[in-house]
Design a protein around this motif. Structure first.
Motif, PDB file in Angstrom:
ATOM      1  N   SER A 155     -14.129  -2.412  -7.268  1.00 16.77           N
ATOM      2  CA  SER A 155     -14.426  -2.253  -8.696  1.00 16.77           C
ATOM      3  C   SER A 155     -15.258  -3.412  -9.242  1.00 16.77           C
ATOM      4  O   SER A 155     -15.894  -3.277 -10.290  1.00 16.77           O
ATOM      5  CB  SER A 155     -13.139  -2.093  -9.505  1.00 16.77           C
ATOM      6  N   LEU A 156     -15.269  -4.538  -8.559  1.00 17.64           N
ATOM      7  CA  LEU A 156     -16.117  -5.662  -8.977  1.00 17.64           C
ATOM      8  C   LEU A 156     -17.588  -5.402  -8.681  1.00 17.64           C
ATOM      9  O   LEU A 156     -18.468  -6.031  -9.270  1.00 17.64           O
ATOM     10  CB  LEU A 156     -15.672  -6.945  -8.278  1.00 17.64           C
ATOM     11  N   TRP A 157     -17.865  -4.486  -7.765  1.00 15.70           N
ATOM     12  CA  TRP A 157     -19.226  -4.248  -7.310  1.00 15.70           C
ATOM     13  C   TRP A 157     -19.762  -2.861  -7.645  1.00 15.70           C
ATOM     14  O   TRP A 157     -20.973  -2.650  -7.648  1.00 15.70           O
ATOM     15  CB  TRP A 157     -19.306  -4.439  -5.785  1.00 15.70           C
ATOM     16  N   VAL A 158     -18.859  -1.910  -7.879  1.00 13.39           N
ATOM     17  CA  VAL A 158     -19.257  -0.510  -8.030  1.00 13.39           C
ATOM     18  C   VAL A 158     -18.657   0.052  -9.312  1.00 13.39           C
ATOM     19  O   VAL A 158     -17.483  -0.174  -9.606  1.00 13.39           O
ATOM     20  CB  VAL A 158     -18.743   0.316  -6.819  1.00 13.39           C
ATOM     21  N   ASN A 159     -19.468   0.800 -10.062  1.00 18.56           N
ATOM     22  CA  ASN A 159     -18.949   1.480 -11.253  1.00 18.56           C
ATOM     23  C   ASN A 159     -18.016   2.610 -10.821  1.00 18.56           C
ATOM     24  O   ASN A 159     -18.269   3.291  -9.832  1.00 18.56           O
ATOM     25  CB  ASN A 159     -20.093   2.069 -12.082  1.00 18.56           C
ATOM     26  N   ASP A 160     -16.962   2.813 -11.565  1.00 13.79           N
ATOM     27  CA  ASP A 160     -16.013   3.900 -11.346  1.00 13.79           C
ATOM     28  C   ASP A 160     -15.393   3.878  -9.944  1.00 13.79           C
ATOM     29  O   ASP A 160     -15.288   4.913  -9.277  1.00 13.79           O
ATOM     30  CB  ASP A 160     -16.670   5.247 -11.628  1.00 13.79           C
ATOM     31  N   ALA A 161     -14.993   2.699  -9.491  1.00 14.09           N
ATOM     32  CA  ALA A 161     -14.376   2.567  -8.174  1.00 14.09           C
ATOM     33  C   ALA A 161     -13.075   3.362  -8.074  1.00 14.09           C
ATOM     34  O   ALA A 161     -12.697   3.797  -6.991  1.00 14.09           O
ATOM     35  CB  ALA A 161     -14.115   1.101  -7.868  1.00 14.09           C
ATOM     36  N   ALA A 162     -12.425   3.576  -9.195  1.00 12.98           N
ATOM     37  CA  ALA A 162     -11.156   4.319  -9.178  1.00 12.98           C
ATOM     38  C   ALA A 162     -11.347   5.764  -8.721  1.00 12.98           C
ATOM     39  O   ALA A 162     -10.437   6.368  -8.170  1.00 12.98           O
ATOM     40  CB  ALA A 162     -10.514   4.287 -10.561  1.00 12.98           C
ATOM     41  N   ARG A 187      -0.285  -6.415   3.178  1.00 11.14           N
ATOM     42  CA  ARG A 187       0.785  -6.392   4.182  1.00 11.14           C
ATOM     43  C   ARG A 187       0.892  -5.034   4.869  1.00 11.14           C
ATOM     44  O   ARG A 187       1.366  -4.939   5.987  1.00 11.14           O
ATOM     45  CB  ARG A 187       2.133  -6.732   3.543  1.00 11.14           C
ATOM     46  N   SER A 188       0.466  -3.964   4.188  1.00 11.09           N
ATOM     47  CA  SER A 188       0.500  -2.619   4.762  1.00 11.09           C
ATOM     48  C   SER A 188      -0.887  -2.005   4.623  1.00 11.09           C
ATOM     49  O   SER A 188      -1.728  -2.493   3.862  1.00 11.09           O
ATOM     50  CB  SER A 188       1.518  -1.741   4.037  1.00 11.09           C
ATOM     51  N   ILE A 189      -1.117  -0.932   5.338  1.00  8.72           N
ATOM     52  CA  ILE A 189      -2.392  -0.228   5.236  1.00  8.72           C
ATOM     53  C   ILE A 189      -2.606   0.229   3.801  1.00  8.72           C
ATOM     54  O   ILE A 189      -3.681   0.044   3.229  1.00  8.72           O
ATOM     55  CB  ILE A 189      -2.441   0.968   6.221  1.00  8.72           C
ATOM     56  N   GLN A 190      -1.584   0.824   3.201  1.00 11.30           N
ATOM     57  CA  GLN A 190      -1.721   1.330   1.838  1.00 11.30           C
ATOM     58  C   GLN A 190      -2.006   0.204   0.851  1.00 11.30           C
ATOM     59  O   GLN A 190      -2.847   0.350  -0.039  1.00 11.30           O
ATOM     60  CB  GLN A 190      -0.477   2.115   1.418  1.00 11.30           C
ATOM     61  N   GLN A 191      -1.324  -0.912   0.988  1.00 15.20           N
ATOM     62  CA  GLN A 191      -1.569  -2.028   0.093  1.00 15.20           C
ATOM     63  C   GLN A 191      -2.997  -2.548   0.252  1.00 15.20           C
ATOM     64  O   GLN A 191      -3.678  -2.842  -0.728  1.00 15.20           O
ATOM     65  CB  GLN A 191      -0.569  -3.166   0.347  1.00 15.20           C
ATOM     66  N   ALA A 192      -3.478  -2.628   1.487  1.00 14.66           N
ATOM     67  CA  ALA A 192      -4.850  -3.075   1.723  1.00 14.66           C
ATOM     68  C   ALA A 192      -5.848  -2.100   1.100  1.00 14.66           C
ATOM     69  O   ALA A 192      -6.847  -2.531   0.500  1.00 14.66           O
ATOM     70  CB  ALA A 192      -5.104  -3.236   3.216  1.00 14.66           C
ATOM     71  N   LEU A 193      -5.594  -0.804   1.205  1.00 13.28           N
ATOM     72  CA  LEU A 193      -6.486   0.183   0.593  1.00 13.28           C
ATOM     73  C   LEU A 193      -6.472   0.083  -0.930  1.00 13.28           C
ATOM     74  O   LEU A 193      -7.522   0.180  -1.573  1.00 13.28           O
ATOM     75  CB  LEU A 193      -6.113   1.595   1.043  1.00 13.28           C
ATOM     76  N   ASN A 194      -5.290  -0.104  -1.508  1.00 20.52           N
ATOM     77  CA  ASN A 194      -5.211  -0.268  -2.962  1.00 20.52           C
ATOM     78  C   ASN A 194      -5.987  -1.499  -3.412  1.00 20.52           C
ATOM     79  O   ASN A 194      -6.714  -1.470  -4.405  1.00 20.52           O
ATOM     80  CB  ASN A 194      -3.754  -0.380  -3.410  1.00 20.52           C
ATOM     81  N   ARG A 195      -5.829  -2.566  -2.664  1.00 18.82           N
ATOM     82  CA  ARG A 195      -6.508  -3.807  -3.026  1.00 18.82           C
ATOM     83  C   ARG A 195      -8.014  -3.723  -2.788  1.00 18.82           C
ATOM     84  O   ARG A 195      -8.779  -4.318  -3.540  1.00 18.82           O
ATOM     85  CB  ARG A 195      -5.905  -4.970  -2.247  1.00 18.82           C
ATOM     86  N   GLY A 226     -19.041  -8.365   0.148  1.00 18.10           N
ATOM     87  CA  GLY A 226     -18.163  -8.998  -0.835  1.00 18.10           C
ATOM     88  C   GLY A 226     -16.939  -8.172  -1.180  1.00 18.10           C
ATOM     89  O   GLY A 226     -16.007  -8.688  -1.783  1.00 18.10           O
ATOM     90  N   ALA A 227     -16.935  -6.891  -0.826  1.00 13.23           N
ATOM     91  CA  ALA A 227     -15.776  -6.037  -1.101  1.00 13.23           C
ATOM     92  C   ALA A 227     -14.852  -6.103   0.102  1.00 13.23           C
ATOM     93  O   ALA A 227     -14.971  -5.330   1.052  1.00 13.23           O
ATOM     94  CB  ALA A 227     -16.202  -4.605  -1.389  1.00 13.23           C
ATOM     95  N   HIS A 228     -13.956  -7.062   0.077  1.00 11.39           N
ATOM     96  CA  HIS A 228     -12.987  -7.226   1.159  1.00 11.39           C
ATOM     97  C   HIS A 228     -11.711  -7.820   0.593  1.00 11.39           C
ATOM     98  O   HIS A 228     -11.708  -8.462  -0.455  1.00 11.39           O
ATOM     99  CB  HIS A 228     -13.554  -8.096   2.285  1.00 11.39           C
ATOM    100  N   THR A 229     -10.617  -7.578   1.295  1.00 12.57           N
ATOM    101  CA  THR A 229      -9.312  -8.069   0.851  1.00 12.57           C
ATOM    102  C   THR A 229      -8.339  -7.929   2.004  1.00 12.57           C
ATOM    103  O   THR A 229      -8.728  -7.627   3.133  1.00 12.57           O
ATOM    104  CB  THR A 229      -8.829  -7.293  -0.399  1.00 12.57           C
ATOM    105  N   GLN A 230      -7.065  -8.090   1.715  1.00  9.36           N
ATOM    106  CA  GLN A 230      -6.034  -7.912   2.727  1.00  9.36           C
ATOM    107  C   GLN A 230      -4.753  -7.427   2.073  1.00  9.36           C
ATOM    108  O   GLN A 230      -4.590  -7.500   0.861  1.00  9.36           O
ATOM    109  CB  GLN A 230      -5.776  -9.212   3.486  1.00  9.36           C
TER     110      GLN A 230
END
Length: 147
Positions: A46-53, A32-40, A26-30
């Motif tokens: 964070s919806l699935w894991v505590n302290d994802a930051a 336009r850039s590698i960095q944007q995908a990693l940020n997203r 369930g932790a997936h996204t997209q």
């Protein structure tokens, strides 16, 4: 200690980077850039894991084989160039020390011989003097020759 999550990234047919965390369904996204995908993907995580930051993301980027080989060759070439640059710096420093102290040449003559500016030769001469005054001096070159 922060948890680490492997993030698989690959481009879809429209050029977007699709990111997913295999350990967390369930932790997936997209993006336009590698960095944007990693940020997203961090946001999705964070919806699935505590302290994802605070988690460490370990990107695993999937590329077509030919592209992966090209990237690997480029990275290897850059590493070789970096090592050659380090060696050139050490040898140049040794040359400045030899010519300035051993041969008593002027800064301008050393600059002409080594194709450097007189200002750079002056900097290197000062650095060489500092290293000579340091007790038990072991240069990178000496350490490298012991390998």
């Amino acid at each position: 200690m922060a948890a680490a999550y492997r993030v698989e990234l690959e481009r879809d047919e429209s050029g977007w980077w699709v990111a997913r965390v295999p350990r967390v369904p369930g932790a997936h996204t997209q993006g336009r850039s590698i960095q944007q995908a990693l940020n997203r993907v961090r946001e999705a995580l964070s919806l699935w894991v505590n302290d994802a930051a605070a988690t460490d993301l370990e990107p695993e980027i999937h590329l077509p084989l030919a592209s992966r080989r090209t990237v690997d060759r480029a990275l290897a070439a850059r590493k070789r160039a970096e090592r050659a640059g380090e060696e050139a710096s050490l040898v140049t420093l040794d040359a400045v020390a030899d010519l300035a102290h051993g041969q008593a040449m002027s800064v301008r003559d050393i600059a002409a011989l080594l194709e450097l500016s007189a200002a750079r030769v002056s900097q290197l001469a000062l650095e060489a003097e500092r290293q000579e005054r340091t007790p038990n001096r072991v240069t990178k070159q000496t350490a490298r020759s012991k390998r």
